[in-house]
Enzyme design. Structure first.
Site, PDB file in Angstrom:
ATOM      1  N   LYS A  17       0.824  -1.218   0.000  1.00  0.00           N
ATOM      2  CA  LYS A  17       0.000   0.000   0.000  1.00  0.00           C
ATOM      3  C   LYS A  17       0.853   1.262   0.000  1.00  0.00           C
ATOM      4  O   LYS A  17       0.530   2.227  -0.693  1.00  0.00           O
ATOM      5  CB  LYS A  17      -0.921   0.039   1.229  1.00  0.00           C
ATOM      6  N   LYS A  34      -1.874   9.846   5.937  1.00  0.00           N
ATOM      7  CA  LYS A  34      -2.037   8.552   6.608  1.00  0.00           C
ATOM      8  C   LYS A  34      -2.756   8.843   7.924  1.00  0.00           C
ATOM      9  O   LYS A  34      -2.141   9.314   8.878  1.00  0.00           O
ATOM     10  CB  LYS A  34      -0.673   7.916   6.867  1.00  0.00           C
ATOM     11  N   GLY A 104      -3.472  -1.663   7.129  1.00  0.00           N
ATOM     12  CA  GLY A 104      -3.961  -3.015   6.939  1.00  0.00           C
ATOM     13  C   GLY A 104      -5.084  -3.076   5.913  1.00  0.00           C
ATOM     14  O   GLY A 104      -5.114  -2.298   4.962  1.00  0.00           O
TER      15      GLY A 104
END
Length: 205
Positions: A17, A34, A104
């Site tokens: 990612k 993020k 995740g």
């Protein structure tokens, strides 16, 4: 492209990612965020992406939560003695394209009753799903695509990362109906040049 932020999520952990985020940030000269960093604060994903891009337009926004432990966010937060409140995770203001990197996969818990999938919906983002070939990846990719469809989350497309497997790729595309945005090859070294080169394999954005 519409003005929805692009949320980069994967079929699991460790499938690329951050690399895909860096490629898209560089190719689109987009901003990067993020929302939740869990562990490795000295070498966070924000720092990694910042070190991999070459353009001077990209803005980087501070994480809403910086957790010290390398576990799922709800566990890391508990160890740090806090609870993640989704109301504190607010889209940064920008007139640029915003690339958001998740933590995740879709079902990762941020607290006991709020998943990464819920955060995507809250932020009004469109998903780019990152898949990587390994034994079990077809199952994980189809389950992720099914969850997104079932929850009516808009999906911009899918990007494959790493070693190619035409059998897996064709089966996934046929059975998910997701738009193929590209397949980033495996690089022996991930640096600024690799990130720029990888952008040539992305199309449709």
């Amino acid at each position: 492209m519409n003005n929805r932020p692009l949320f980069i999520t994967g079929i699991g952990t460790g499938i690329g990612k951050t690399i895909v985020s860096a490629v898209l940030v560089e190719k689109l000269k987009a901003d990067y965020w993020k929302p939740v960093q869990s562990g490795d604060l000295e070498n966070s994903d924000t720092i990694t992406v910042k070190n991999l891009i070459s353009n001077s337009k990209t803005a980087f926004f501070e994480e809403a939560y910086r957790l010290t432990q390398p576990f799922s966010p709800h566990k890391s937060a508990a160890i740090d003695g806090i609870s993640i409140n989704p109301e504190n995770i607010v889209l940064p203001k920008t007139n640029n394209i915003l690339v958001i990197e998740g933590a995740g996969g879709l079902m990762v818990p941020l607290n006991t009753d709020f998943l990464m999938l819920d955060l995507i919906r809250q932020l009004g983002a469109a998903v780019i799903l990152v898949s990587q070939n390994y034994l079990g990846s077809i199952n994980h990719t189809l389950l992720s695509a099914y969850a997104l469809k079932n929850e009516k989350i808009p999906v911009r497309g899918i990007i494959f990362n790493g070693v190619k497997d035409i059998y897996s790729k064709e089966f996934i595309l046929e059975n998910t109906g997701l738009e193929l945005l590209g397949h980033i090859p495996e690089y022996t070294k991930i640096d600024k040049n690799a990130i720029i080169d990888a952008g040539n394999y992305i199309d449709g954005l």
